[in-house]
Design a protein around this motif. Sequence first.
Motif, PDB file in Angstrom:
ATOM      1  N   ALA A   9      26.507  32.356  13.900  1.00 38.76           N
ATOM      2  CA  ALA A   9      26.200  31.132  13.161  1.00 38.76           C
ATOM      3  C   ALA A   9      24.839  30.569  13.566  1.00 38.76           C
ATOM      4  CB  ALA A   9      27.296  30.093  13.397  1.00 38.76           C
ATOM      5  N   LEU A  10      24.556  30.544  14.868  1.00 36.02           N
ATOM      6  CA  LEU A  10      23.257  30.039  15.325  1.00 36.02           C
ATOM      7  C   LEU A  10      22.116  30.934  14.857  1.00 36.02           C
ATOM      8  CD1 LEU A  10      24.066  28.834  18.944  1.00 36.02           C
ATOM      9  CD2 LEU A  10      23.371  27.433  17.011  1.00 36.02           C
ATOM     10  N   SER A  11      22.348  32.222  14.855  1.00 37.92           N
ATOM     11  CA  SER A  11      21.333  33.163  14.395  1.00 37.92           C
ATOM     12  C   SER A  11      21.009  32.931  12.921  1.00 37.92           C
ATOM     13  CB  SER A  11      21.814  34.600  14.617  1.00 37.92           C
ATOM     14  OG  SER A  11      20.864  35.509  14.136  1.00 37.92           O
ATOM     15  N   GLU A  12      22.044  32.725  12.109  1.00 36.90           N
ATOM     16  CA  GLU A  12      21.838  32.476  10.680  1.00 36.90           C
ATOM     17  C   GLU A  12      21.125  31.148  10.433  1.00 36.90           C
ATOM     18  OE1 GLU A  12      25.531  32.784   8.567  1.00 36.90           O
ATOM     19  OE2 GLU A  12      25.891  34.820   9.313  1.00 36.90           O
ATOM     20  N   LYS A  13      21.531  30.107  11.154  1.00 36.61           N
ATOM     21  CA  LYS A  13      20.957  28.777  10.929  1.00 36.61           C
ATOM     22  C   LYS A  13      19.525  28.651  11.421  1.00 36.61           C
ATOM     23  CE  LYS A  13      25.134  26.057  10.634  1.00 36.61           C
ATOM     24  NZ  LYS A  13      25.043  25.156   9.505  1.00 36.61           N
ATOM     25  N   THR A  14      19.211  29.332  12.515  1.00 33.00           N
ATOM     26  CA  THR A  14      17.873  29.189  13.101  1.00 33.00           C
ATOM     27  C   THR A  14      16.913  30.293  12.680  1.00 33.00           C
ATOM     28  OG1 THR A  14      18.489  30.439  15.084  1.00 33.00           O
ATOM     29  CG2 THR A  14      18.794  28.039  15.158  1.00 33.00           C
ATOM     30  N   LYS A  19      20.038  38.715  19.545  1.00 31.79           N
ATOM     31  CA  LYS A  19      19.790  39.019  20.957  1.00 31.79           C
ATOM     32  C   LYS A  19      19.166  37.812  21.660  1.00 31.79           C
ATOM     33  CE  LYS A  19      17.683  42.885  21.528  1.00 31.79           C
ATOM     34  NZ  LYS A  19      16.693  43.949  21.750  1.00 31.79           N
ATOM     35  N   ASP A  20      18.235  37.130  20.992  1.00 36.71           N
ATOM     36  CA  ASP A  20      17.601  35.949  21.574  1.00 36.71           C
ATOM     37  C   ASP A  20      18.590  34.796  21.713  1.00 36.71           C
ATOM     38  OD1 ASP A  20      15.165  37.271  21.725  1.00 36.71           O
ATOM     39  OD2 ASP A  20      14.535  36.583  19.731  1.00 36.71           O
TER      40      ASP A  20
END
Length: 92
Positions: A9-14, A19-20
Motif C-alpha cells: 500500500a505504501l509503495s502504491e501511494k508513494t 524494496k525501499d
Amino acid sequence: MNRNQLINALSEKTGLDKKDVRRTIDEMQRLIIQEAKEGQRICLHGFGSFKPRLQTSRPARNPRNGTTVQLSPRTIIHFKCAPLLLEQMNDK
C-alpha cells in the motif's frame, strides 16, 4: 493489514520501490527499539508515543493446569494514542 500489505500500500501511494519501503520500515522499527532500550520516549506527532515501562514482578496462573507462577520483572513498551488519532478514529 499485515506487513506485506502495508509495504504494498505504501509503495502504491508513494510511488517508491517496495524494496525501499521495506528498508524504511525495518530501519524505523530498529530505531524505535534502540531508543526504547535506552529508556527514551518516541513520539510521532498526531499518531502516538511509545514509552518503555518497567513491569514489576507479579503472580500469574498457568491456564493449562491452574498452578501459580511468579513472573519476573521486565520492560514493556506502552503505546499511547495521540488525541488527534482518537478524534480521527471516532469521526462519523
